[in-house]
Scaffold this motif. Structure first.
Motif, PDB file in Angstrom:
ATOM      1  N   GLU A  77      -4.661 -29.138 -46.799  1.00  0.00           N
ATOM      2  CA  GLU A  77      -5.004 -29.619 -45.466  1.00  0.00           C
ATOM      3  C   GLU A  77      -5.374 -31.099 -45.474  1.00  0.00           C
ATOM      4  O   GLU A  77      -4.908 -31.875 -44.645  1.00  0.00           O
ATOM      5  CB  GLU A  77      -6.179 -28.805 -44.913  1.00  0.00           C
ATOM      6  CG  GLU A  77      -5.885 -27.325 -44.747  1.00  0.00           C
ATOM      7  CD  GLU A  77      -7.146 -26.522 -44.501  1.00  0.00           C
ATOM      8  OE1 GLU A  77      -7.293 -26.005 -43.388  1.00  0.00           O
ATOM      9  OE2 GLU A  77      -7.981 -26.437 -45.419  1.00  0.00           O
ATOM     10  N   GLU A  78      -6.244 -31.484 -46.412  1.00  0.00           N
ATOM     11  CA  GLU A  78      -6.779 -32.842 -46.417  1.00  0.00           C
ATOM     12  C   GLU A  78      -5.702 -33.894 -46.646  1.00  0.00           C
ATOM     13  O   GLU A  78      -5.758 -34.988 -46.108  1.00  0.00           O
ATOM     14  CB  GLU A  78      -7.875 -32.976 -47.489  1.00  0.00           C
ATOM     15  CG  GLU A  78      -9.087 -32.097 -47.248  1.00  0.00           C
ATOM     16  CD  GLU A  78      -9.766 -32.382 -45.926  1.00  0.00           C
ATOM     17  OE1 GLU A  78      -9.940 -33.576 -45.593  1.00  0.00           O
ATOM     18  OE2 GLU A  78     -10.120 -31.426 -45.210  1.00  0.00           O
ATOM     19  N   ALA A  79      -4.733 -33.573 -47.497  1.00  0.00           N
ATOM     20  CA  ALA A  79      -3.671 -34.535 -47.809  1.00  0.00           C
ATOM     21  C   ALA A  79      -2.453 -34.361 -46.915  1.00  0.00           C
ATOM     22  O   ALA A  79      -1.461 -35.067 -47.069  1.00  0.00           O
ATOM     23  CB  ALA A  79      -3.263 -34.409 -49.277  1.00  0.00           C
ATOM     24  N   ASP A 100     -15.066 -33.658 -49.299  1.00  0.00           N
ATOM     25  CA  ASP A 100     -13.835 -34.153 -48.678  1.00  0.00           C
ATOM     26  C   ASP A 100     -13.828 -35.670 -48.534  1.00  0.00           C
ATOM     27  O   ASP A 100     -12.995 -36.226 -47.823  1.00  0.00           O
ATOM     28  CB  ASP A 100     -13.635 -33.511 -47.305  1.00  0.00           C
ATOM     29  CG  ASP A 100     -14.748 -33.856 -46.318  1.00  0.00           C
ATOM     30  OD1 ASP A 100     -15.716 -34.541 -46.720  1.00  0.00           O
ATOM     31  OD2 ASP A 100     -14.649 -33.440 -45.150  1.00  0.00           O
ATOM     32  N   THR A 101     -14.770 -36.336 -49.216  1.00  0.00           N
ATOM     33  CA  THR A 101     -14.887 -37.795 -49.096  1.00  0.00           C
ATOM     34  C   THR A 101     -14.727 -38.442 -50.467  1.00  0.00           C
ATOM     35  O   THR A 101     -15.454 -38.106 -51.409  1.00  0.00           O
ATOM     36  CB  THR A 101     -16.246 -38.189 -48.500  1.00  0.00           C
ATOM     37  OG1 THR A 101     -16.409 -37.530 -47.236  1.00  0.00           O
ATOM     38  CG2 THR A 101     -16.335 -39.692 -48.295  1.00  0.00           C
ATOM     39  N   CYS A 102     -13.792 -39.358 -50.575  1.00  0.00           N
ATOM     40  CA  CYS A 102     -13.461 -40.000 -51.848  1.00  0.00           C
ATOM     41  C   CYS A 102     -14.134 -41.364 -51.954  1.00  0.00           C
ATOM     42  O   CYS A 102     -14.311 -42.062 -50.956  1.00  0.00           O
ATOM     43  CB  CYS A 102     -11.944 -40.158 -51.951  1.00  0.00           C
ATOM     44  SG  CYS A 102     -11.355 -40.725 -53.564  1.00  0.00           S
ATOM     45  N   ASN A 110      -4.372 -39.602 -47.837  1.00  0.00           N
ATOM     46  CA  ASN A 110      -4.901 -39.303 -46.509  1.00  0.00           C
ATOM     47  C   ASN A 110      -6.344 -38.795 -46.535  1.00  0.00           C
ATOM     48  O   ASN A 110      -6.924 -38.533 -45.490  1.00  0.00           O
ATOM     49  CB  ASN A 110      -4.011 -38.260 -45.823  1.00  0.00           C
ATOM     50  CG  ASN A 110      -4.169 -38.266 -44.321  1.00  0.00           C
ATOM     51  OD1 ASN A 110      -4.311 -39.325 -43.708  1.00  0.00           O
ATOM     52  ND2 ASN A 110      -4.155 -37.086 -43.715  1.00  0.00           N
ATOM     53  N   VAL A 111      -6.917 -38.632 -47.734  1.00  0.00           N
ATOM     54  CA  VAL A 111      -8.307 -38.174 -47.841  1.00  0.00           C
ATOM     55  C   VAL A 111      -9.228 -39.329 -47.442  1.00  0.00           C
ATOM     56  O   VAL A 111      -9.009 -40.471 -47.829  1.00  0.00           O
ATOM     57  CB  VAL A 111      -8.622 -37.701 -49.278  1.00  0.00           C
ATOM     58  CG1 VAL A 111     -10.087 -37.314 -49.415  1.00  0.00           C
ATOM     59  CG2 VAL A 111      -7.725 -36.513 -49.639  1.00  0.00           C
ATOM     60  N   TYR A 272       7.484 -39.942 -51.601  1.00  0.00           N
ATOM     61  CA  TYR A 272       6.281 -40.389 -50.895  1.00  0.00           C
ATOM     62  C   TYR A 272       6.507 -40.305 -49.394  1.00  0.00           C
ATOM     63  O   TYR A 272       7.549 -40.730 -48.885  1.00  0.00           O
ATOM     64  CB  TYR A 272       5.925 -41.826 -51.288  1.00  0.00           C
ATOM     65  CG  TYR A 272       4.884 -42.448 -50.386  1.00  0.00           C
ATOM     66  CD1 TYR A 272       3.591 -41.933 -50.339  1.00  0.00           C
ATOM     67  CD2 TYR A 272       5.199 -43.527 -49.559  1.00  0.00           C
ATOM     68  CE1 TYR A 272       2.634 -42.484 -49.493  1.00  0.00           C
ATOM     69  CE2 TYR A 272       4.248 -44.101 -48.717  1.00  0.00           C
ATOM     70  CZ  TYR A 272       2.963 -43.561 -48.682  1.00  0.00           C
ATOM     71  OH  TYR A 272       2.023 -44.103 -47.854  1.00  0.00           O
ATOM     72  N   LEU A 273       5.527 -39.749 -48.690  1.00  0.00           N
ATOM     73  CA  LEU A 273       5.550 -39.698 -47.228  1.00  0.00           C
ATOM     74  C   LEU A 273       4.276 -40.355 -46.717  1.00  0.00           C
ATOM     75  O   LEU A 273       3.178 -39.938 -47.077  1.00  0.00           O
ATOM     76  CB  LEU A 273       5.623 -38.243 -46.733  1.00  0.00           C
ATOM     77  CG  LEU A 273       6.867 -37.441 -47.146  1.00  0.00           C
ATOM     78  CD1 LEU A 273       6.737 -35.999 -46.683  1.00  0.00           C
ATOM     79  CD2 LEU A 273       8.132 -38.079 -46.574  1.00  0.00           C
ATOM     80  N   ALA A 274       4.397 -41.359 -45.909  1.00  0.00           N
ATOM     81  CA  ALA A 274       3.219 -42.074 -45.412  1.00  0.00           C
ATOM     82  C   ALA A 274       2.452 -41.204 -44.422  1.00  0.00           C
ATOM     83  O   ALA A 274       3.018 -40.740 -43.429  1.00  0.00           O
ATOM     84  CB  ALA A 274       3.644 -43.374 -44.731  1.00  0.00           C
TER      85      ALA A 274
END
Length: 334
Positions: A77-79, A100-102, A110-111, A272-274
């Motif tokens: 979900e997060e990515a 969920d926070t990097c 996307n995280v 890779y997908l932006a």
């Protein structure tokens, strides 16, 4: 082995000898990620081969329910993984531990970035219970980067592995870890917990690190993978990259050689997908024929297992791939 050790003496980034250039982003920047805003990039139209079916089946909903009930975070979900519909239909989920926070802000990811919350000390138990409820034969555990922790979260990874072993002894465990940069002894803690597969992604070729993965160090990640094999040769090692970021073909082939010098067993290569216009732009969509070519070359170079398709992701088909990986090792050993 010697080649990787020699490579540690060089690095493709400027200012490598400057300690300030090596330091992670200061806490002030992490508290205010808006200061790191990137310019908007154009979004290329996806070719037909990159399109997937939207999720929503009954089995997908059942997996989602178990994840929510246990208050778990999934990288699916997060990515924004394009394979979530297929994987959750099969009750396959990649759990993302430690919040969920990097603490880093990679241009492809996307995280969200910021100051993470304290670790949930009950998380190992929650993950283990979810694995048991889903009846997983193989599970993938990943995490955000936690540069704020003294060990980078190594002991938390080990606790999750041990909890799964206790709750679901028959489940094989694959971990996808951060690089534990500047965390002495962290890797040893994780390896001692004996995951079946140790995955750490290089993500891209070294020449793209400054723009794609600025908080990481290519040769440190390479050495991390090599060190796993030195500590426990029975653990399978795995690494993955994205293509379509502007890398050259010869750079990909050199990266394959670097991974083989580190005795890495399994390589994944995906498009890779932006996630948004704020992320690194997709420079081009690599064709399925090119992916097949990379697969053939990787096998020739000696990898036991290769997954190279536009929709390949680190944990896509992880269970099936692990079975093939074991079979390939057995065949090689005779």
């Amino acid at each position: 082995m010697a080649l990787v050790l020699d490579l540690l003496n060089r690095d493709p980034r400027p200012n490598i000898g400057n300690p300030k250039a090596e330091a992670p982003a200061p806490a002030a920047e992490l508290r205010h990620p808006e200061k790191q805003k990137r310019p908007e990039n154009p979004i290329l139209r996806k070719p037909d081969w990159i399109r997937v079916k939207a999720p929503g089946s009954p089995k997908w909903a059942e997996t989602q329910k178990i994840v929510k009930e246990n208050k778990l975070v999934t990288v699916c979900e997060e990515a924004g993984c394009p394979n979530i519909g297929e994987c959750w239909e099969k009750k396959h989920a990649t759990f993302m531990i430690m919040g969920d926070t990097c603490t880093r802000a990679c241009a492809f990811c996307n995280v969200k970035t910021g100051v993470p919350q304290p670790l949930d000390q009950d998380e190992p138990h929650k993950v283990a219970q979810a694995v048991a409820k889903l009846g997983l034969e193989h599970v993938v555990i990943t995490s955000v980067d936690r540069d704020d922790l003294k060990d980078g979260g190594a002991e938390h990874f080990a606790r999750v592995i041990r909890a799964i072993r206790e709750a679901s002894p028959g489940t094989t465990i694959e971990i996808l870890t951060p690089d534990f940069l500047r965390k002495p002894g962290a890797l040893e803690v994780v390896v001692a917990a004996k995951p079946d597969v140790f995955n750490h992604n290089l993500e891209t070729v070294p020449g793209k690190y400054l723009t794609v993965r600025p908080g990481a160090r290519y040769f440190h990640s390479l050495r991390l993978l090599q060190r796993v094999k030195e500590l426990d040769p029975t653990i399978f090692t795995k690494s993955g990259i994205m293509v379509g970021l502007g890398e050259e073909r010869n750079e990909i082939l050199q990266l394959m050689d670097d991974l083989r010098s580190a005795d890495v067993d399994f390589i994944t290569i995906g498009q890779y997908l932006a996630p948004s216009r704020k992320h690194h732009a997709v420079i081009r969509f690599v064709t399925p024929e090119e992916f097949k070519g990379f697969e053939a070359i990787a096998y020739v170079k000696g990898f036991l297992m290769v997954s190279s398709t536009p929709l390949t992701r680190s944990s896509h088909h992880a269970g099936e791939d692990f079975a093939k990986l074991r079979a390939a090792r057995s065949a090689k050993l005779g």
